[in-house]
Design a protein around this motif. Structure first.
Motif, PDB file in Angstrom:
ATOM      1  N   SER A   1      -5.698   9.354  -0.302  1.00 35.29           N
ATOM      2  CA  SER A   1      -6.208   9.664  -1.641  1.00 35.29           C
ATOM      3  C   SER A   1      -5.235  10.451  -2.494  1.00 35.29           C
ATOM      4  O   SER A   1      -5.348  10.461  -3.721  1.00 35.29           O
ATOM      5  CB  SER A   1      -7.522  10.443  -1.522  1.00 35.29           C
ATOM      6  OG  SER A   1      -7.291  11.716  -0.923  1.00 35.29           O
ATOM      7  N   GLY A   2      -4.271  11.175  -1.868  1.00 36.31           N
ATOM      8  CA  GLY A   2      -3.342  11.998  -2.629  1.00 36.31           C
ATOM      9  C   GLY A   2      -3.920  13.339  -3.041  1.00 36.31           C
ATOM     10  O   GLY A   2      -3.294  14.056  -3.835  1.00 36.31           O
ATOM     11  N   VAL A   3      -5.088  13.723  -2.513  1.00 40.12           N
ATOM     12  CA  VAL A   3      -5.700  15.009  -2.858  1.00 40.12           C
ATOM     13  C   VAL A   3      -4.913  16.137  -2.186  1.00 40.12           C
ATOM     14  O   VAL A   3      -4.685  16.113  -0.973  1.00 40.12           O
ATOM     15  CB  VAL A   3      -7.175  15.049  -2.426  1.00 40.12           C
ATOM     16  CG1 VAL A   3      -7.761  16.450  -2.643  1.00 40.12           C
ATOM     17  CG2 VAL A   3      -7.978  14.021  -3.205  1.00 40.12           C
ATOM     18  N   VAL A   4      -4.511  17.120  -2.987  1.00 35.52           N
ATOM     19  CA  VAL A   4      -3.762  18.274  -2.478  1.00 35.52           C
ATOM     20  C   VAL A   4      -4.713  19.452  -2.390  1.00 35.52           C
ATOM     21  O   VAL A   4      -5.426  19.767  -3.360  1.00 35.52           O
ATOM     22  CB  VAL A   4      -2.574  18.616  -3.405  1.00 35.52           C
ATOM     23  CG1 VAL A   4      -1.824  19.842  -2.887  1.00 35.52           C
ATOM     24  CG2 VAL A   4      -1.620  17.429  -3.504  1.00 35.52           C
TER      25      VAL A   4
ATOM     26  N   SER B   1       0.843  -1.186   0.000  1.00 39.10           N
ATOM     27  CA  SER B   1       0.000   0.000   0.000  1.00 39.10           C
ATOM     28  C   SER B   1       0.883   1.243   0.000  1.00 39.10           C
ATOM     29  O   SER B   1       2.021   1.206   0.472  1.00 39.10           O
ATOM     30  CB  SER B   1      -0.922   0.005   1.222  1.00 39.10           C
ATOM     31  OG  SER B   1      -0.156   0.011   2.421  1.00 39.10           O
ATOM     32  N   LEU B   2       0.337   2.346  -0.515  1.00 35.86           N
ATOM     33  CA  LEU B   2       1.077   3.599  -0.603  1.00 35.86           C
ATOM     34  C   LEU B   2       0.432   4.658   0.276  1.00 35.86           C
ATOM     35  O   LEU B   2      -0.792   4.684   0.451  1.00 35.86           O
ATOM     36  CB  LEU B   2       1.109   4.109  -2.055  1.00 35.86           C
ATOM     37  CG  LEU B   2       1.724   3.179  -3.105  1.00 35.86           C
ATOM     38  CD1 LEU B   2       1.698   3.853  -4.472  1.00 35.86           C
ATOM     39  CD2 LEU B   2       3.143   2.815  -2.734  1.00 35.86           C
ATOM     40  N   ARG B   3       1.277   5.536   0.805  1.00 40.11           N
ATOM     41  CA  ARG B   3       0.790   6.687   1.568  1.00 40.11           C
ATOM     42  C   ARG B   3       1.530   7.926   1.070  1.00 40.11           C
ATOM     43  O   ARG B   3       2.727   7.882   0.769  1.00 40.11           O
ATOM     44  CB  ARG B   3       1.010   6.503   3.078  1.00 40.11           C
ATOM     45  CG  ARG B   3       0.172   5.379   3.664  1.00 40.11           C
ATOM     46  CD  ARG B   3       0.278   5.349   5.181  1.00 40.11           C
ATOM     47  NE  ARG B   3      -0.357   6.497   5.812  1.00 40.11           N
ATOM     48  CZ  ARG B   3      -1.654   6.589   6.068  1.00 40.11           C
ATOM     49  NH1 ARG B   3      -2.481   5.599   5.722  1.00 40.11           N
ATOM     50  NH2 ARG B   3      -2.157   7.661   6.649  1.00 40.11           N
ATOM     51  N   TYR B   4       0.775   9.032   0.984  1.00 45.00           N
ATOM     52  CA  TYR B   4       1.326  10.277   0.477  1.00 45.00           C
ATOM     53  C   TYR B   4       1.706  11.195   1.638  1.00 45.00           C
ATOM     54  O   TYR B   4       1.114  11.141   2.720  1.00 45.00           O
ATOM     55  CB  TYR B   4       0.305  10.980  -0.419  1.00 45.00           C
ATOM     56  CG  TYR B   4      -0.076  10.181  -1.643  1.00 45.00           C
ATOM     57  CD1 TYR B   4       0.684  10.254  -2.807  1.00 45.00           C
ATOM     58  CD2 TYR B   4      -1.191   9.346  -1.634  1.00 45.00           C
ATOM     59  CE1 TYR B   4       0.332   9.522  -3.932  1.00 45.00           C
ATOM     60  CE2 TYR B   4      -1.549   8.604  -2.755  1.00 45.00           C
ATOM     61  CZ  TYR B   4      -0.781   8.694  -3.897  1.00 45.00           C
ATOM     62  OH  TYR B   4      -1.125   7.959  -5.004  1.00 45.00           O
ATOM     63  N   GLY B   5       2.709  12.031   1.400  1.00 42.91           N
ATOM     64  CA  GLY B   5       3.157  12.970   2.418  1.00 42.91           C
ATOM     65  C   GLY B   5       3.889  14.141   1.792  1.00 42.91           C
ATOM     66  O   GLY B   5       4.136  14.184   0.582  1.00 42.91           O
TER      67      GLY B   5
END
Length: 485
Positions: free
Chosen positions: A271-274, A252-256
């Motif tokens: 979700s990667g929503v900025v 799984s991936l997580r954004y930061g």
């Protein structure tokens, strides 16, 4: 093939049978009975790998070789057989297996070294070998002609003839998890073809690719989004999209955030929503040439360690009219004549059309009854005195408007110095106003210096009197006058 010539001598007269010599030899070689020239009799048996040197006993007899009445002697002819490439190298095994790490470059395939045998003389070009890849495939598929992607190469140890397969381009486990290579070996020196020469020796190498945890990849790695400054907090800017190239691993991936100047943006870890988290200001020092740049991460939960990929987001900021113009006397420090005026220059941090042309008007209140405004150009106007003004500093308030839609204005309070008099060019005369004040200050400084010198002289006279024995330490004004003189 001519080999050598042997010679014998006889003290008897060579013109008589007693000195007529004849030669004879019994071996793979032939000797001319009259001249002593040795030649090969047959190629059969001339194999350096079996017999590298021959020692021939040669007999010379007189009386034309008549064994009944001749006298004879012997000598030894040593013949060394030089090597030719009549033996092709052969692999010691027809199959090798090994493994190699994904994305590794310049590393060998982990397996036993390729080895060959060659019966030719060690160290010669007929013995030294060259390896080449003539066929193979990825995942077992046949390529038909070598290594078309040039992923592999074979390094040769010139001292042992051992070969080692190395990876010269990174391998992708997801593209091919195994490889089959066909390796061919030959000599540096062309082989001598004959009926018993064997065909080229080949071997097959099976290599498995070890999967590694690769960093997630953003699609695309660089995003550019046009955005107006001053958008509402929480406004969605874009959505980051990353994929994990390790298709064989369930991750799984997580954004930061990696670098987000001023923390103007937030990213949803799942979700990667900025979205915006602070006021977006095009005029901020964090923005260069109307571009705001931020960097984000996508991190997997791979084993034995996680891996991260990066993405860059550029916000191309469009201007809104959010800054009122400023104004100042130009050039700085300029003074007005009693009947004249000064130039006022305006500036705005916003871009056109939210900046110039500017409009100037007097604000009701401070100084408004003493001045009038005349527009000069899109950036400036003149403040003109309505009637003669006294020397000194005067305050005046101006309202400056930009050309935005709607226009934005602000009251700017200006300090205008007025000098005492001006010359024919409308410039303040030197010595007036600030110049007169400078002369007064200089006069005071000179007086202070003179008083200091007078005090020093009085102290000097006092010390002089004391040295001459004036115990009372007093003197008259006449005496003091004489000493000073």
């Amino acid at each position: 093939t001519f080999v050598m010539r042997v010679e014998a001598s006889d003290l008897d007269d060579p013109l008589t049978p007693h000195g007529a010599l004849r030669y004879d030899i019994h071996s793979l070689f032939h000797i001319d009975r009259r001249t002593g020239i040795i030649t090969t009799r047959t190629v059969v048996g001339l194999d350096r790998e079996r017999v590298a040197r021959f020692s021939l006993v040669v007999m010379a007899s007189d009386m034309e070789g008549d064994a009944r009445i001749s006298l004879s002697t012997t000598a030894t002819a040593i013949i060394t057989i030089t090597d030719i490439n009549d033996h092709a190298p052969e692999f010691t095994s027809r199959t090798w297996t090994g493994t190699v790490r994904e994305n590794a470059v310049g590393v060998p395939v982990t397996m036993a070294l390729l080895s060959v045998i060659d019966a030719d003389e060690v160290g010669t070009a007929a013995w030294r070998v060259r390896y080449s890849l003539r066929g193979g495939g990825a995942g077992g598929a046949a390529w038909g002609a070598g290594d078309p992607q040039d992923l592999f190469a074979v390094e040769t140890d010139p001292a042992t003839n051992d070969g080692r397969i190395v990876v010269v381009k990174p391998l992708d486990f997801e593209m091919a998890s195994s490889y089959k290579l066909i390796v061919v070996v030959d000599n540096e020196e062309p082989s001598v073809k004959s009926a018993w020469t064997p065909p080229q020796s080949t071997a097959t190498v099976h290599g498995d690719v070890e999967d590694e945890n690769e960093a997630p990849l953003f699609e695309p790695r660089l995003q550019q989004v046009r955005l107006s400054e001053g958008v509402a907090l929480g406004s969605v800017v874009t959505t980051l999209v990353a994929r994990d190239p390790d298709s064989a691993q369930k991750q799984s991936l997580r954004y930061g955030k990696l670098r987000v100047p001023g923390d103007w943006l937030e990213v949803d870890a799942v979700s990667g929503v900025v979205s915006t988290a602070a006021e977006i200001d095009r005029e901020s020092p964090l923005v260069r040439d109307s571009v705001y740049t931020a960097t984000f991460l996508a991190t997997d939960n791979g084993s034995p360690a996680s891996a991260s990929g990066t993405s860059t987001l550029r916000l191309l900021l469009s201007d809104v009219n959010d800054n009122a113009p400023t104004a100042a006397v130009w050039p700085p420090g300029a003074a007005a004549c009693p009947h004249g005026g000064v130039t006022v220059m305006a500036a705005d941090e916003d871009q056109d059309p939210n900046g110039r042309p500017f409009r100037f008007q007097l604000a009701p209140g401070v100084g408004g009854d003493k001045w009038k405004v005349r527009q000069v150009d899109a950036n400036s106007s003149q403040l003109l005195a309505r009637s003669p003004l006294p020397e000194g500093l005067h305050w005046v308030e101006l309202v400056v408007w930009d050309s935005g839609t709607p226009p934005l204005g602000a009251v700017r309070r200006l300090q205008v110095p007025v000098c005492a008099a001006c010359d024919h060019r409308g410039l303040c005369r030197r010595g007036d106003g600030a110049g007169a004040s400078a002369v007064a200050v200089a006069t005071i400084v000179v007086l202070v210096i003179l008083l200091g010198l007078l005090g020093s002289l009085l102290l000097a006279v006092a010390f002089k009197r004391r040295r001459h024995g004036d115990k009372a330490g007093r003197w008259s004004l006449a005496e003091l006058h004489g000493d000073l003189t």
